[in-house]
Design a protein around this motif. Structure first.
Motif, PDB file in Angstrom:
ATOM      1  N   PRO A  78       0.805  -1.235   0.000  1.00  0.00           N
ATOM      2  CA  PRO A  78       0.000   0.000   0.000  1.00  0.00           C
ATOM      3  C   PRO A  78       0.836   1.282   0.000  1.00  0.00           C
ATOM      4  N   LYS A  79       1.992   1.277   0.683  1.00  0.00           N
ATOM      5  CA  LYS A  79       2.836   2.474   0.728  1.00  0.00           C
ATOM      6  C   LYS A  79       3.374   2.797  -0.664  1.00  0.00           C
ATOM      7  N   LYS A  80       3.853   1.788  -1.376  1.00  0.00           N
ATOM      8  CA  LYS A  80       4.366   2.000  -2.739  1.00  0.00           C
ATOM      9  C   LYS A  80       3.242   2.441  -3.682  1.00  0.00           C
ATOM     10  N   MET A  81       2.051   1.915  -3.454  1.00  0.00           N
ATOM     11  CA  MET A  81       0.920   2.290  -4.308  1.00  0.00           C
ATOM     12  C   MET A  81       0.547   3.759  -4.087  1.00  0.00           C
ATOM     13  N   GLU A  82       0.613   4.223  -2.843  1.00  0.00           N
ATOM     14  CA  GLU A  82       0.327   5.635  -2.563  1.00  0.00           C
ATOM     15  C   GLU A  82       1.362   6.548  -3.231  1.00  0.00           C
ATOM     16  N   GLU A  83       2.643   6.155  -3.174  1.00  0.00           N
ATOM     17  CA  GLU A  83       3.689   6.940  -3.838  1.00  0.00           C
ATOM     18  C   GLU A  83       3.433   7.009  -5.350  1.00  0.00           C
ATOM     19  N   TYR A  84       3.067   5.875  -5.915  1.00  0.00           N
ATOM     20  CA  TYR A  84       2.794   5.826  -7.351  1.00  0.00           C
ATOM     21  C   TYR A  84       1.626   6.734  -7.714  1.00  0.00           C
ATOM     22  N   GLU A  85       0.531   6.638  -6.965  1.00  0.00           N
ATOM     23  CA  GLU A  85      -0.649   7.456  -7.245  1.00  0.00           C
ATOM     24  C   GLU A  85      -0.349   8.946  -7.087  1.00  0.00           C
ATOM     25  N   ALA A  86       0.504   9.310  -6.119  1.00  0.00           N
ATOM     26  CA  ALA A  86       0.884  10.710  -5.940  1.00  0.00           C
ATOM     27  C   ALA A  86       1.674  11.208  -7.157  1.00  0.00           C
ATOM     28  N   LYS A  87       2.596  10.386  -7.647  1.00  0.00           N
ATOM     29  CA  LYS A  87       3.369  10.764  -8.835  1.00  0.00           C
ATOM     30  C   LYS A  87       2.465  10.924 -10.052  1.00  0.00           C
ATOM     31  N   VAL A  88       1.496  10.034 -10.183  1.00  0.00           N
ATOM     32  CA  VAL A  88       0.565  10.114 -11.312  1.00  0.00           C
ATOM     33  C   VAL A  88      -0.268  11.385 -11.231  1.00  0.00           C
ATOM     34  N   ARG A  89      -0.731  11.732 -10.015  1.00  0.00           N
ATOM     35  CA  ARG A  89      -1.514  12.957  -9.853  1.00  0.00           C
ATOM     36  C   ARG A  89      -0.694  14.189 -10.244  1.00  0.00           C
ATOM     37  N   VAL A  90       0.571  14.233  -9.808  1.00  0.00           N
ATOM     38  CA  VAL A  90       1.436  15.369 -10.138  1.00  0.00           C
ATOM     39  C   VAL A  90       1.676  15.428 -11.652  1.00  0.00           C
ATOM     40  N   ARG A  91       1.938  14.277 -12.244  1.00  0.00           N
ATOM     41  CA  ARG A  91       2.193  14.247 -13.691  1.00  0.00           C
ATOM     42  C   ARG A  91       0.958  14.690 -14.481  1.00  0.00           C
ATOM     43  N   ARG A  92      -0.207  14.244 -14.061  1.00  0.00           N
ATOM     44  CA  ARG A  92      -1.444  14.647 -14.755  1.00  0.00           C
ATOM     45  C   ARG A  92      -1.688  16.154 -14.616  1.00  0.00           C
ATOM     46  N   ALA A  93      -1.427  16.697 -13.422  1.00  0.00           N
ATOM     47  CA  ALA A  93      -1.618  18.137 -13.210  1.00  0.00           C
ATOM     48  C   ALA A  93      -0.669  18.937 -14.097  1.00  0.00           C
TER      49      ALA A  93
END
Length: 120
Positions: A78-93
């Motif tokens: 779950p920790k790695k998944m949260e990091e991944y989702e945060a990176k995706v959100r930043v990249r999309r923004a």
């Protein structure tokens, strides 16, 4: 006037007729080389080309397997998944703001080769 036209036609005929006359024969020199030349299309079938294609294909397969192991590890942690989702959100923004170069600079995969029991 007819006389000048006749001379021009005759001169043109003589000039074009010389194109069909065999010129002086020159000796031809045949040079043979012991080096192998590349044949373009037929190089595809050579042993070296086959080995190069296999090595390239194997390297690509290994890279894809490494990325797949990283994805599987991220989904189970779950920790790695949260990091991944945060990176995706930043990249999309960044992409939505038109900052494509900055979005391309974000590295989603960290490059660590994950060891997963049952897959390695």
């Amino acid at each position: 006037m007819k006389f000048i036209a006749t001379i021009l036609v005759a001169a043109a005929a003589v000039q074009s007729a010389s194109a069909f006359v065999a010129g002086p024969q020159c000796q031809r020199t045949v040079v043979s080389s012991s080096t192998q030349q590349s044949m373009g299309l037929f190089d595809f079938f050579s042993e070296d080309a086959r080995k190069e294609r296999e090595a390239k294909k194997q390297a690509e397969v290994e890279e894809q397997e490494k990325l797949q192991r990283e994805i599987i590890a991220r989904r189970s942690n779950p920790k790695k998944m949260e990091e991944y989702e945060a990176k995706v959100r930043v990249r999309r923004a960044l992409r939505m703001n038109g900052e494509d170069d900055a979005a391309d600079a974000i590295d989603i995969y960290n490059g660590e080769d994950e060891k997963i029991v049952g897959l390695n």
